[in-house]
Design an enzyme around this catalytic site. Sequence first.
Site: not given
Ligand code: IPE
Ligand code: IPE
Ligand code: MG
Length: 253
Positions: A33, A38, A50, A78, A81, A207, A209
């Site tokens: 995450d 970043w 990403h 997820s 997502n 968490r 998630s």
């Molecule tokens: C969890 O991250 C899923 C992945 C890292 C792929 P999220 O960014 O989707 O989780 P929440 O929304 O902060 O709980």
């Molecule tokens: C995790 O990074 C990757 C995916 C959930 C696909 P995020 O995209 O959730 O990054 P933040 O949490 O918004 O920084």
């Molecule tokens: Mg995230």
Amino acid sequence: MKIFSRLFSSKKNLTIEELRKSTVPKHVAVIMDGNGRWASRHGLPRLAGHREGVKPLKRIVRLCSDLGIKYLTAYSFSSENWQRPKNEVSGLMQLFFETVVAELEELNKNGVRIVLIGNRNLIPQRVLKKFEDAEIITKNNNNVVLNIAFSYGSRQEILEAVKKACINITNKEIDINDIDESYFSKLLFTKNCPDPDLLIRTSGEFRISNFLLWQIAYSELYFTKTLWPDFSDAEFLKAIQDYQYRNRRFGKT
Ligand code: IPE
Ligand code: IPE
Ligand code: MG
């Protein structure tokens, strides 16, 4: 308490060889995450985060191989997502596609077996096909099993397992009284691997998630503020070292 924290802070960082002398986890799961944050800290679009996030994953697969960690489960997308803005979702799909194309040969050469865990019905055909080809090509590799949790949600996985169990009961393949934890585990996507010993989550969120809810019942948890693209080899080794200091009791004394 003071002595304890001094002991901890004076702990020398162990090398791979030193870590291998003690118990290494069989299975490590990672919630990768912080890519979006970043990117925004670097004034870049989310997708650049990403893209950068592929690099630590590649390095950690290699480290698992060096350490003798047999299973790595990486949460890459997820079920929830899918609700992100359309352009982020389609950018991620393209990135998954390109990453499998770019990395397959080397992963295969290094004995990595790729397994997709998640709801395949929602994944665009073109991307799914690449993953399924990779699964077939790498199916006899046994150095490291890399479970890619993609379109993955643990509650959905558990619900599907419950439905399968019900069907099996109806078809008289199993008696309801014989459904135990071991039987149920075999109905999950992770049926071929042991439960994670260690779960790592980056980016400072505390968490789960919707990740591996059944499987992490007794996993050790490691949280770090580091954003996923900045997650270094040294920090992964630190997480393993931290794990080696844990006293796992599984409810016993
Ligand atoms: C969890 O991250 C899923 C992945 C890292 C792929 P999220 O960014 O989707 O989780 P929440 O929304 O902060 O709980
Ligand atoms: C995790 O990074 C990757 C995916 C959930 C696909 P995020 O995209 O959730 O990054 P933040 O949490 O918004 O920084
Ligand atoms: Mg995230």
